[in-house]
Design an enzyme around this catalytic site. Structure first.
Site, PDB file in Angstrom:
ATOM      1  N   LYS A 118     -50.384   3.547  -9.396  1.00  0.00           N
ATOM      2  CA  LYS A 118     -50.934   3.387 -10.628  1.00  0.00           C
ATOM      3  C   LYS A 118     -50.532   2.052 -11.418  1.00  0.00           C
ATOM      4  CE  LYS A 118     -51.954   8.467 -11.303  1.00  0.00           C
ATOM      5  NZ  LYS A 118     -52.017   9.354 -12.266  1.00  0.00           N
TER       6      LYS A 118
ATOM      7  N   TYR B 108     -62.405  10.994 -10.592  1.00  0.00           N
ATOM      8  CA  TYR B 108     -61.548  11.910 -11.372  1.00  0.00           C
ATOM      9  C   TYR B 108     -62.619  12.980 -12.168  1.00  0.00           C
ATOM     10  CZ  TYR B 108     -56.889   9.788 -11.267  1.00  0.00           C
ATOM     11  OH  TYR B 108     -55.606   9.641 -11.017  1.00  0.00           O
TER      12      TYR B 108
ATOM     13  N   ASN C   9     -47.771   8.510 -14.721  1.00  0.00           N
ATOM     14  CA  ASN C   9     -47.062   9.156 -13.689  1.00  0.00           C
ATOM     15  C   ASN C   9     -46.904   8.377 -12.189  1.00  0.00           C
ATOM     16  OD1 ASN C   9     -49.622   9.814 -12.859  1.00  0.00           O
ATOM     17  ND2 ASN C   9     -49.416  12.103 -12.914  1.00  0.00           N
TER      18      ASN C   9
ATOM     19  N   HIS D 109     -50.817   8.777  -7.414  1.00  0.00           N
ATOM     20  CA  HIS D 109     -51.763   9.885  -7.386  1.00  0.00           C
ATOM     21  C   HIS D 109     -51.745  10.013  -5.850  1.00  0.00           C
ATOM     22  CE1 HIS D 109     -55.622  12.275  -7.411  1.00  0.00           C
ATOM     23  NE2 HIS D 109     -56.007  11.604  -6.421  1.00  0.00           N
TER      24      HIS D 109
ATOM     25  N   GLU E 188     -62.063  11.542  -1.785  1.00  0.00           N
ATOM     26  CA  GLU E 188     -61.423  10.361  -2.234  1.00  0.00           C
ATOM     27  C   GLU E 188     -61.212   9.176  -1.323  1.00  0.00           C
ATOM     28  OE1 GLU E 188     -57.828  11.831  -4.057  1.00  0.00           O
ATOM     29  OE2 GLU E 188     -58.881  13.085  -5.482  1.00  0.00           O
TER      30      GLU E 188
HETATM   31  P1  CMP Z   1     -53.260  12.659 -11.246  1.00  0.00           P
HETATM   32  O1  CMP Z   1     -52.508  13.334 -10.243  1.00  0.00           O
HETATM   33  O2  CMP Z   1     -53.818  11.136 -10.803  1.00  0.00           O
HETATM   34  O3  CMP Z   1     -54.652  13.310 -11.581  1.00  0.00           O
HETATM   35  C1  CMP Z   1     -55.313  13.456 -12.706  1.00  0.00           C
HETATM   36  C2  CMP Z   1     -54.220  12.879 -13.826  1.00  0.00           C
HETATM   37  O4  CMP Z   1     -54.576  13.093 -15.087  1.00  0.00           O
HETATM   38  C3  CMP Z   1     -52.845  13.129 -13.554  1.00  0.00           C
HETATM   39  O5  CMP Z   1     -52.390  12.567 -12.422  1.00  0.00           O
HETATM   40  C4  CMP Z   1     -52.257  12.661 -14.850  1.00  0.00           C
HETATM   41  O6  CMP Z   1     -51.619  11.478 -14.821  1.00  0.00           O
HETATM   42  C5  CMP Z   1     -53.543  12.602 -15.885  1.00  0.00           C
HETATM   43  N1  CMP Z   1     -53.257  13.547 -16.984  1.00  0.00           N
HETATM   44  C6  CMP Z   1     -53.035  13.007 -18.393  1.00  0.00           C
HETATM   45  N2  CMP Z   1     -52.965  14.289 -19.288  1.00  0.00           N
HETATM   46  C7  CMP Z   1     -53.049  15.342 -18.406  1.00  0.00           C
HETATM   47  C8  CMP Z   1     -52.845  16.664 -18.733  1.00  0.00           C
HETATM   48  N3  CMP Z   1     -52.558  16.950 -20.058  1.00  0.00           N
HETATM   49  N4  CMP Z   1     -52.856  17.665 -17.663  1.00  0.00           N
HETATM   50  C9  CMP Z   1     -52.902  17.000 -16.353  1.00  0.00           C
HETATM   51  N5  CMP Z   1     -53.093  15.849 -16.138  1.00  0.00           N
HETATM   52  C10 CMP Z   1     -53.021  14.735 -17.004  1.00  0.00           C
END
Ligand code: CMP
Length: 134
Positions: free
Chosen positions: A9, A51, A114, A117, A128
């Site tokens: 990311k 997403y 985070n 992904h 994807e």
């Molecule tokens: P990712 O695995 O990329 O998939 C969806 C992303 O939404 C997740 O990682 C998080 O970085 C982001 N995200 C932000 N807020 C939330 C939340 N409250 N719950 C889950 N995912 C979140």
């Protein structure tokens, strides 16, 4: 051999090659073979599609803004049991809950930032990879 989608990311890419290299070394050591890789600025419409399962969630707008905030590294990888193995290697979505030594434990800053992904299941991996690699 199973394929999965992995994405580094924007905040990690912005931090420079050292973190990108460290993350690629971890997945390589876990037996993944990279079959496609590019650094790219994601288009907003593509991110909203990517997403799409989260579009009713309150964080959807913020998530799309963040993913479009700078280039990502998009990676196609293969290994036996690749989808589940990569999910285990990256750890829980929230870095605070990620197991010690996982990629999100080592590199993640917060739930929204985070670090990486990875496709959640084989259907998502196919969808994807189709969106990103065609
Ligand atoms: P990712 O695995 O990329 O998939 C969806 C992303 O939404 C997740 O990682 C998080 O970085 C982001 N995200 C932000 N807020 C939330 C939340 N409250 N719950 C889950 N995912 C979140």
């Amino acid at each position: 051999m199973q394929q999965t989608y992995f994405m580094i990311k924007p905040e990690i890419v912005a931090a420079g090659e050292q973190k990108i290299g460290a993350i690629l070394a971890i997945v390589n050591a876990a037996g993944f073979r990279i079959t496609g890789l590019n650094m790219r600025q994601m288009d907003r419409a593509l991110v909203e599609d990517f997403y799409g399962e989260h579009k009713e969630r309150p964080f959807f707008g913020e998530l799309c803004d963040y993913i479009c905030s700078g280039p990502v590294v998009a990676i196609r990888m293969e290994r036996e049991n690749a989808v589940a193995a990569l999910r285990e290697l990256i750890g829980a979505t929230n870095p605070e809950e990620a197991a010690v030594g996982t990629i999100r434990d080592l590199f993640g800053a917060s739930l929204s930032n985070n670090a990486v992904h990875a496709s959640a299941n084989t259907d998502d991996a196919a969808r994807e990879l189709g969106l990103i690699f065609g």
